[in-house]
Scaffold this active site. Structure first.
Site, PDB file in Angstrom:
ATOM      1  CG  HIS A  58      -1.934  -1.134   1.191  1.00  0.00           C
ATOM      2  ND1 HIS A  58      -3.073  -1.134   0.403  1.00  0.00           N
ATOM      3  CD2 HIS A  58      -1.935  -2.314   1.856  1.00  0.00           C
ATOM      4  CE1 HIS A  58      -3.724  -2.267   0.596  1.00  0.00           C
ATOM      5  NE2 HIS A  58      -3.059  -3.001   1.463  1.00  0.00           N
ATOM      6  CE1 TYR A 347      -1.797  -5.178   7.882  1.00  0.00           C
ATOM      7  CE2 TYR A 347      -2.241  -2.839   7.712  1.00  0.00           C
ATOM      8  CZ  TYR A 347      -2.362  -4.108   7.212  1.00  0.00           C
ATOM      9  OH  TYR A 347      -3.045  -4.322   6.043  1.00  0.00           O
TER      10      TYR A 347
END
Length: 482
Positions: A58, A347
């Site tokens: 991303h 993450y």
């Protein structure tokens, strides 16, 4: 009258340590005892370090601020403070992104799109980290690095090479469902404002008495689907930032995009009756379209997201944003989905690498709260007691969901919709070597004999044309994006 001494001084700038600098636009010469121009050295060292590593996935993205408003009472299934009380509003920031490629790549690549929302609740940050599809390629987190690498650039040529993706898909048939959807018009990028997003994972909404429901929540764009009959005529092929520009300019002129928040709910005692594992993220919870024979799990609308303010400093307010599905608030807990459990580690770990160990002190994250952030106790009784799963091996459902998606398209959308998906598939497959193409056809045979035949026929026509020396179809491997 003597002139003011300050009038004779050049404009002063502050260095990083708040010290005044007399000549910030010029370098001091070397003195007899060596260089003493601390400001120039400081400016150069800052320049060398001003960028941060891009996200592992991303990397290409944009963002905006907004607010979330509760529009329906869901207190019968939810005890999340932010969602209790019709009309209650919560400020938030949202980031949109592509997935596989680097910063500077095009908004319009045919890959997953991300939509992450950070809600600044009174109990702390709650992150919705979502994708534009309600399911995923894999259910075993050990396969994630290989899956992402298969959609990136060829390590030898540094070109996009569809053969890498097809090699992965044929060896991991749980990815078939997602691959078909991605190659249909649902995978055609139009604008961020028309993007719907899905949390994908099952979460638990926990009530005060300890009971809980499994939930899927998603944001449906109020502007309709992210495609227009497969057409990308309004997209400028020479502008890789077309969607980024569209979002920014729309908000600037007051044309604020909105999304309706919806939730699907499953009682744990009903999970064994549904005919598939509700924690398998390669499958979706049926909204009434497909698969046939499986119960419909209806959705309930409960809120409205509106983006109404652009950022002023992209680097600080978007590039330094850090999202994680582990950022939860009281009343929400993770399910036992293995991909979700892995993401809850991956993450924050990626952020510690990318932003440093003090990234939680960034201004965008400084939210005062008087509430503790730790969650309630985990429950011993969970879905594994009623549903067993081998996460790595193929299952018949891997082919069933892909098969029913293919078969329902003419009724669900149109025959042309299905035809465009098949065309996208065979154009991509045709770029691979013969042994890989054969493996793709054999894999599609397990989904649908008709689909395999159509992909084979279309791909082999292209291969034959490319074999002609003067064919306009001839291209170097890896030049076309999936």
């Amino acid at each position: 009258m003597a002139p003011n001494a300050a009038d004779k001084c050049p404009v002063m700038n502050n260095a990083a340590e708040k010290c005044p600098v007399m000549h910030s636009n010029g370098v001091s010469s070397i003195q007899s005892h060596g260089p003493r121009d601390i400001y120039t050295l400081e400016a150069l060292s800052h320049f060398n370090r001003e960028k941060i590593p891009e996200r592992a996935v991303h990397a290409k993205g944009t963002g905006a601020y907004g607010e979330f408003e509760v529009t329906a009472d869901i207190s019968d299934i939810c005890n999340v403070d932010m969602l209790l009380g019709v009309g209650k509003k919560t400020q938030c920031v949202t980031r949109f992104s592509t997935t596989g490629l680097e910063r500077g790549s095009s908004d319009g690549v045919r890959d997953l799109k991300g939509m992450a929302v950070k809600f600044f609740t009174e109990q702390g940050d709650w992150d919705w980290v979502s994708l534009n599809f309600p399911f995923f390629f894999i259910r075993d987190p050990a396969k994630f690095p290989d899956m992402i690498h298969s959609q990136r650039r060829d390590p030898q040529t540094n070109l996009l090479n569809p053969s890498m993706t097809w090699d992965f898909v044929t060896k991991n048939p749980e990815a078939l469902h997602m691959t078909l959807l991605q190659h249909s018009d649902f995978g055609t990028m139009f604008t961020w404002r028309t993007l719907s997003s899905y949390a994908g994972h099952a979460f638990k909404w926990v009530m005060p008495d300890g009971s809980f429901k499994y939930v899927h929540f998603f944001l449906a764009s109020d502007r309709g689907p992210n495609f227009t009959d497969g057409s990308t005529a309004k997209i400028d092929p020479n502008d890789p930032d077309f969607a980024t520009k569209d979002l920014f300019e729309a908000i600037e002129r007051g044309d604020y995009p909105t999304w309706t928040a919806n939730v699907q709910v499953i009682d744990p005692k009903d999970a064994p009756k549904l005919g598939f594992n509700i924690l398998d993220i390669t499958k979706h919870w049926n909204l009434g379209t497909y698969p046939k024979g499986l119960d419909t799990i209806p959705s309930r609308p409960f809120g409205k997201l509106t983006l109404n303010r652009n950022v002023k400093d992209y680097f600080t307010e978007v590039e330094k944003l850090a999202f994680s599905p582990s950022n939860l608030v009281p009343g929400v807990e993770p399910s036992e989905d293995p991909i979700l459990q892995a993401r809850m580690f991956a993450y924050p770990d990626a952020q510690r690498y990318r932003l440093g160990i003090d990234h939680l002190k960034a201004p965008i994250r400084r939210k005062e709260t008087s509430c503790k952030h730790d969650l309630g106790p985990e429950f011993d009784q969970w879905l594994s007691q009623v549903t067993s799963e081998s996460w790595s091996h193929p299952h018949e459902d891997d082919y069933k969901f892909a098969r029913e998606y293919y078969e329902v398209l003419p009724e669900f959308r149109s025959q042309e919709f299905q035809d465009r998906m098949v065309e996208n598939l065979y154009k991509s497959v045709a770029q691979g070597p013969e042994d890989l193409r054969k493996r793709v056809y054999e894999t599609f045979e397990l989904v649908s004999t008709e689909l395999a035949r159509r992909v084979r026929e279309g791909a082999e026509v292209i291969v034959a044309d490319m074999a002609q020396p003067d064919s306009p179809e001839r291209a170097q491997p890896g030049q076309q994006r999936l």
